[in-house]
Design a protein around this motif. Structure first.
Motif, short mmCIF file in Angstrom:
data_model
loop_
_atom_site.label_atom_id
_atom_site.label_comp_id
_atom_site.label_asym_id
_atom_site.label_seq_id
_atom_site.Cartn_x
_atom_site.Cartn_y
_atom_site.Cartn_z
N SER A 187 -5.75 12.17 -2.85
CA SER A 187 -4.78 12.81 -1.96
C SER A 187 -5.17 12.65 -0.50
O SER A 187 -4.31 12.44 0.36
CB SER A 187 -4.64 14.29 -2.31
N LEU A 188 -6.46 12.75 -0.23
CA LEU A 188 -6.94 12.60 1.14
C LEU A 188 -6.68 11.19 1.67
O LEU A 188 -6.20 11.02 2.80
CB LEU A 188 -8.43 12.93 1.21
N VAL A 189 -6.96 10.18 0.85
CA VAL A 189 -6.72 8.79 1.27
C VAL A 189 -5.23 8.55 1.51
O VAL A 189 -4.84 7.94 2.52
CB VAL A 189 -7.29 7.81 0.23
N ILE A 190 -4.38 9.05 0.61
CA ILE A 190 -2.94 8.87 0.79
C ILE A 190 -2.46 9.60 2.03
O ILE A 190 -1.62 9.08 2.79
CB ILE A 190 -2.19 9.33 -0.47
N ALA A 191 -2.98 10.79 2.28
CA ALA A 191 -2.59 11.55 3.47
C ALA A 191 -2.99 10.80 4.75
O ALA A 191 -2.23 10.77 5.72
CB ALA A 191 -3.21 12.93 3.44
N ILE A 192 -4.17 10.20 4.75
CA ILE A 192 -4.61 9.44 5.92
C ILE A 192 -3.70 8.24 6.15
O ILE A 192 -3.33 7.93 7.28
CB ILE A 192 -6.09 9.03 5.77
N TRP A 193 -3.32 7.57 5.07
CA TRP A 193 -2.40 6.42 5.19
C TRP A 193 -1.05 6.87 5.74
O TRP A 193 -0.46 6.19 6.58
CB TRP A 193 -2.21 5.73 3.85
N VAL A 194 -0.53 7.99 5.27
CA VAL A 194 0.76 8.48 5.75
C VAL A 194 0.69 8.82 7.23
O VAL A 194 1.59 8.47 8.00
CB VAL A 194 1.21 9.71 4.91
N SER A 252 6.29 -0.92 2.49
CA SER A 252 5.22 -1.69 1.87
C SER A 252 4.22 -0.78 1.16
O SER A 252 3.80 -1.07 0.04
CB SER A 252 4.48 -2.52 2.92
N ALA A 253 3.86 0.32 1.79
CA ALA A 253 2.92 1.26 1.17
C ALA A 253 3.54 1.90 -0.08
O ALA A 253 2.88 2.04 -1.11
CB ALA A 253 2.52 2.33 2.17
N ALA A 254 4.81 2.28 0.00
CA ALA A 254 5.48 2.88 -1.15
C ALA A 254 5.59 1.88 -2.29
O ALA A 254 5.35 2.22 -3.46
CB ALA A 254 6.86 3.38 -0.75
#
Length: 92
Positions: free
Chosen positions: A10-17, A52-54
């Motif tokens: 979740s932390l990695v995804i939040a940083i990407w967002v 692209s991320a999605a």
């Protein structure tokens, strides 16, 4: 310990967002992608990055169960190897 992996994911995804949001705000000018003879409509860079991320998240979510099925025939021997590796020395 089991809650650490979902937290890190979740932390990695939040940083990407957050990174995509910052890039999209700073690069609001529309761009057009070209590949060989194909050309896309003009869209902002941040929107392209978000798509692209999605798409990457969706593809990986679909492929992970397929990788699990492909390796299921070898799973039993691997579990037995792990059981032999994690032997408690106090029993001997």
């Amino acid at each position: 310990m089991k809650t650490l992996a979902p937290f890190l994911t979740s932390l990695v995804i939040a940083i990407w967002v957050v990174a995509i949001a910052i890039i999209s705000v700073q690069n609001a000018t529309p761009v057009s992608l070209k590949f060989l003879t194909f050309q896309s409509v003009q869209i902002p860079v941040g929107l392209f990055l978000a798509f692209s991320a999605a798409l990457g998240l969706i593809v990986m979510a679909v492929l992970q169960p397929l990788w699990g099925l492909a390796g299921s025939g070898q799973g039993n021997s691997r579990l037995e190897d792990d059981a032999e590796f994690f032997v408690d020395d106090e029993d001997f």
